[in-house]
Design a protein around this motif. Structure first.
Motif, short mmCIF file in Angstrom:
data_model
loop_
_atom_site.label_atom_id
_atom_site.label_comp_id
_atom_site.label_asym_id
_atom_site.label_seq_id
_atom_site.Cartn_x
_atom_site.Cartn_y
_atom_site.Cartn_z
N LEU A 16 0.83 -1.21 0.00
CA LEU A 16 0.00 0.00 0.00
C LEU A 16 0.86 1.26 0.00
O LEU A 16 0.53 2.25 -0.66
N LEU A 17 1.97 1.24 0.72
CA LEU A 17 2.87 2.40 0.74
C LEU A 17 3.45 2.67 -0.65
O LEU A 17 3.66 3.83 -1.02
N ALA A 18 3.69 1.63 -1.42
CA ALA A 18 4.18 1.81 -2.79
C ALA A 18 3.17 2.60 -3.61
O ALA A 18 3.55 3.46 -4.41
N GLN A 19 1.88 2.35 -3.38
CA GLN A 19 0.83 3.11 -4.08
C GLN A 19 0.80 4.56 -3.63
O GLN A 19 0.34 5.43 -4.36
N LEU A 20 1.28 4.81 -2.42
CA LEU A 20 1.25 6.15 -1.83
C LEU A 20 2.58 6.88 -1.98
O LEU A 20 2.91 7.76 -1.20
N ALA A 21 3.34 6.53 -3.01
CA ALA A 21 4.62 7.17 -3.35
C ALA A 21 5.67 7.01 -2.25
O ALA A 21 6.49 7.89 -2.03
N MET A 22 5.64 5.86 -1.57
CA MET A 22 6.65 5.56 -0.54
C MET A 22 7.24 4.18 -0.81
O MET A 22 7.51 3.42 0.12
N GLU A 23 7.48 3.88 -2.08
CA GLU A 23 7.98 2.55 -2.45
C GLU A 23 9.41 2.28 -2.02
O GLU A 23 9.86 1.15 -2.01
N ARG A 24 10.13 3.31 -1.63
CA ARG A 24 11.54 3.14 -1.25
C ARG A 24 11.74 2.97 0.25
O ARG A 24 12.87 2.82 0.71
N CYS A 25 10.68 2.97 1.02
CA CYS A 25 10.85 2.79 2.47
C CYS A 25 10.73 1.31 2.82
O CYS A 25 10.29 0.50 2.02
N ALA A 26 11.16 0.98 4.01
CA ALA A 26 11.09 -0.40 4.51
C ALA A 26 10.48 -0.38 5.91
O ALA A 26 10.93 0.36 6.78
N LEU A 27 9.44 -1.18 6.08
CA LEU A 27 8.74 -1.26 7.36
C LEU A 27 8.95 -2.64 7.97
O LEU A 27 8.82 -3.65 7.28
N THR A 28 9.28 -2.66 9.24
CA THR A 28 9.40 -3.90 10.00
C THR A 28 8.53 -3.77 11.24
O THR A 28 8.54 -2.73 11.90
N LEU A 76 -2.31 5.43 7.35
CA LEU A 76 -3.38 5.00 6.46
C LEU A 76 -3.11 3.60 5.92
O LEU A 76 -3.99 2.74 5.91
N ALA A 77 -1.89 3.36 5.46
CA ALA A 77 -1.54 2.05 4.91
C ALA A 77 -1.68 0.95 5.96
O ALA A 77 -2.23 -0.13 5.68
N LEU A 78 -1.21 1.20 7.17
CA LEU A 78 -1.33 0.20 8.25
C LEU A 78 -2.79 -0.09 8.56
O LEU A 78 -3.19 -1.26 8.68
N GLN A 79 -3.58 0.96 8.67
CA GLN A 79 -4.99 0.77 9.02
C GLN A 79 -5.75 0.09 7.89
O GLN A 79 -6.61 -0.76 8.13
N ALA A 80 -5.43 0.44 6.64
CA ALA A 80 -6.09 -0.20 5.50
C ALA A 80 -5.71 -1.66 5.42
O ALA A 80 -6.57 -2.52 5.16
N ALA A 81 -4.45 -1.97 5.66
CA ALA A 81 -4.00 -3.37 5.63
C ALA A 81 -4.66 -4.17 6.75
O ALA A 81 -5.12 -5.29 6.53
N ALA A 82 -4.73 -3.59 7.92
CA ALA A 82 -5.35 -4.29 9.06
C ALA A 82 -6.84 -4.47 8.84
O ALA A 82 -7.41 -5.50 9.22
N ALA A 83 -7.49 -3.51 8.18
CA ALA A 83 -8.93 -3.59 7.95
C ALA A 83 -9.31 -4.71 6.99
O ALA A 83 -10.45 -5.15 6.96
N GLU A 84 -8.34 -5.19 6.22
CA GLU A 84 -8.62 -6.28 5.29
C GLU A 84 -8.92 -7.59 6.02
O GLU A 84 -9.57 -8.46 5.48
N VAL A 85 -8.44 -7.71 7.26
CA VAL A 85 -8.66 -8.94 8.01
C VAL A 85 -9.37 -8.70 9.35
O VAL A 85 -9.91 -9.62 9.93
N ALA A 86 -9.35 -7.48 9.83
CA ALA A 86 -9.98 -7.17 11.12
C ALA A 86 -11.41 -6.69 10.88
O ALA A 86 -11.77 -6.30 9.78
N THR A 87 -12.19 -6.72 11.93
CA THR A 87 -13.56 -6.23 11.81
C THR A 87 -13.73 -5.02 12.71
O THR A 87 -13.73 -5.13 13.93
#
Length: 187
Positions: A16-28, A76-87
């Motif tokens: 999702l971050l790649a879509q938001l113009a942050m494709e060069r960052c790394a999240l752990t 936004l990316a974290l929350q959108a990713a979590a919303a795909e599996v969380a209710t």
């Protein structure tokens, strides 16, 4: 299970971050055992979000490394990713688009709209690119004097939405060209 889930969440967030113009960052997402070594209400580990926003930079705590605009997009990316599996029936974003504009703002709006297909999304924004992606548009109006301020909320109909997006685009003086652009964005 938590370690496996953290890796999946980080990978999806990076997509999702790649879509938001942050494709060069790394999240752990690091899980650090509690000091006492015993489970607490939120598990046996503390969760740390570590990010590197530039290639070659050492990952560090999210709150210390990311700028305001980066923090908004990562959130936004974290929350959108979590919303795909969380209710969660409703998600509220207060100016998640701060520090961004142009094409990235349009992508943020599209991501919020996609998220709204699964849960109710309420978003406070000052960007026309984000507002135009909403299905409904509420306008906050503040009135008052030196001693008291009252906030009101009004649902905008189609014509009022055009005017509001035009105001967001053009500022004080709204022209027919600005209205035309607002109509185009809303369509």
């Amino acid at each position: 299970l938590r370690t496996k889930g953290a890796k999946k969440l980080a990978a999806r967030t990076m997509d999702l971050l790649a879509q938001l113009a942050m494709e060069r960052c790394a999240l752990t997402i690091a899980l650090q055992p509690n000091e006492a070594g015993t489970p607490e209400p939120h598990g046996a580990e503390k969760v740390a979000y570590l990010i590197s926003t530039h290639p070659g930079a050492e990952p560090g705590p999210l709150a210390k490394v990311a700028s305001g605009g980066e923090l908004s997009r990562i959130s936004l990316a974290l929350q959108a990713a979590a919303a795909e599996v969380a209710t969660s029936p409703t998600m509220v974003f207060d100016e998640v688009d701060v520090g961004i504009g142009g094409g990235v703002a349009e992508i943020v709006g599209s991501l919020l709209r996609e998220l709204a297909s699964r849960v109710q999304v309420i978003c406070v924004t000052h960007l026309p690119q984000v507002a135009a992606k909403g299905q409904h548009h509420l306008q906050v109006q503040k009135t008052g004097d030196k001693t008291r301020v009252v906030a009101g909320l009004a649902q905008l109909d189609h014509d009022a939405r055009i005017e509001e997006v035009a105001r967001m685009l053009g500022g004080v003086k709204i022209t027919e060209n600005t209205r035309s652009h607002a109509r185009e964005m809303l369509e």
